[in-house]
Design an enzyme around this catalytic site. Structure first.
Site, PDB file in Angstrom:
ATOM      1  N   ALA A 227     -18.638  -3.714  -0.600  1.00 45.07           N
ATOM      2  CA  ALA A 227     -18.474  -3.716  -2.058  1.00 45.07           C
ATOM      3  C   ALA A 227     -17.984  -2.365  -2.566  1.00 45.07           C
ATOM      4  O   ALA A 227     -18.569  -1.762  -3.471  1.00 45.07           O
ATOM      5  CB  ALA A 227     -19.777  -4.118  -2.743  1.00 45.07           C
TER       6      ALA A 227
ATOM      7  N   TYR B 249       0.850  -1.195   0.000  1.00 40.91           N
ATOM      8  CA  TYR B 249       0.000   0.000   0.000  1.00 40.91           C
ATOM      9  C   TYR B 249       0.889   1.249   0.000  1.00 40.91           C
ATOM     10  O   TYR B 249       1.486   1.610   1.009  1.00 40.91           O
ATOM     11  CB  TYR B 249      -0.937   0.019   1.218  1.00 40.91           C
ATOM     12  CG  TYR B 249      -1.913  -1.130   1.292  1.00 40.91           C
ATOM     13  CD1 TYR B 249      -2.202  -1.925   0.190  1.00 40.91           C
ATOM     14  CD2 TYR B 249      -2.568  -1.431   2.484  1.00 40.91           C
ATOM     15  CE1 TYR B 249      -3.099  -2.980   0.274  1.00 40.91           C
ATOM     16  CE2 TYR B 249      -3.474  -2.482   2.576  1.00 40.91           C
ATOM     17  CZ  TYR B 249      -3.721  -3.256   1.464  1.00 40.91           C
ATOM     18  OH  TYR B 249      -4.614  -4.308   1.548  1.00 40.91           O
TER      19      TYR B 249
END
Length: 314
Positions: free
Chosen positions: A209, A54
């Site tokens: 989601a 990341y």
């Protein structure tokens, strides 16, 4: 906040954990990231997730710095290895060289003596599985890592890793990190049964989601300014389909009837699954976290679960 065992281990983790993908170390103003971590800790979250890849280590630095004010024994920290961390031929993957070097690099960036959970971020076809497992076993024996996990491995790959570890008397995988939500249910048919058989718990990412299950998107309106779907470098067309957005509208009604937000309903639905140890949520600002943590401990009735199943299967 409720707590669950991580697979068949004795480790207890909060039902809701805080992740740092697409948030910390460059995507979000650092003070917001620190404030979110502080709020999470104060809310009873004891489980924090990041990865070396990341922003090539920057997220680990932010997370480690923010957590440094708290007793090390009071939280569980996970990071990962696999992704590209440099331009050299050995700067990615699951070779012994890359695992050993990146474990040490992650510890340095985090400013910590050990990592609670170390994930293989993906499966690496180019490295023999035994080489990977032996390297992982070594860093466990050295005290640098306490528990081992994988992310987005197939059921066959998980089974092979468990059997090989048992055969060679190596430390076992105890946790899997898959994508799982109402709109992405791929793990239900094979991954969960295999994991239950071998005592492996799920720590799921993207339970909302990527924001689709917050209710912020609809078929008739453009993506709200500042939302993930509105960003130029983000493609959410595979999630924000007309069919999925129809389901979201129906799920909003179910949530309202239960006096829950759609996000809370979505997380509670994830946590109905006993094989799930924790659901990772992201927070670009503390207010998002305040809503999500209230999903912990919510029990959905059989009638509600049946209605949700009907909507999702429609």
């Amino acid at each position: 906040m409720e707590y669950r065992r991580l697979g068949n281990t004795g480790l207890k983790v909060s039902e809701i954990s805080l992740g740092s993908w697409l948030t910390y170390g460059g995507y979000v103003e650092e003070q917001n990231a620190v404030d979110s971590i502080d709020l999470a800790y104060e809310s009873g979250i004891n489980f924090f997730d990041t990865a070396n890849v990341y922003i090539r280590g920057e997220a680990e630095k932010v997370v480690g710095k923010a957590l440094s004010k708290y007793p090390r024994s009071s939280y569980v920290l996970a990071t990962k290895v696999f992704g590209k961390m440099g331009d050299g031929p050995n700067d990615q993957g699951l070779s012994r060289k890359h695992i050993i070097e990146q474990c040490d690099a992650s510890l340095k960036r985090l400013g910590m003596d050990y990592i609670d959970i170390y994930y293989c971020h993906r499966y690496h076809q180019e490295t023999p599985l035994e080489e990977t497992l032996r390297a992982l076993d070594d860093i466990v024996r050295q005290g640098k890592v306490l528990y081992l996990g994988v992310s987005e491995w197939t059921a066959e790959q998980i089974s092979e890793a468990v059997h090989l570890a048992d055969k060679r008397l190596l430390d076992r995988i105890v946790v899997n990190q898959p994508n799982y939500s109402m709109l992405h249910r791929n793990i239900e048919n094979e991954i969960i049964p295999v994991s239950e058989k071998h005592g492996i718990g799920q720590v799921v990412f993207s339970p909302l989601a990527q924001g689709a299950l917050t209710g912020k998107y609809s078929k008739d309106q453009l993506a709200p300014e500042g939302s993930r779907a509105a960003q130029q470098n983000t493609n959410m067309s595979h999630i924000l389909t007309p069919q999925n957005l129809d389901k979201v509208e129906k799920l909003k009604s179910v949530a309202a009837n239960e006096n829950l937000t759609l996000a809370q309903l979505s997380i509670a639905w994830i946590l109905r699954q006993p094989n799930v140890s924790s659901a990772i949520v992201g927070a670009s600002r503390p207010q998002q976290l305040e809503e999500n943590v209230k999903a912990s401990g919510v029990i959905l009735s059989n009638d509600v679960l049946l209605r949700i199943t009907e909507i999702l299967n429609d």
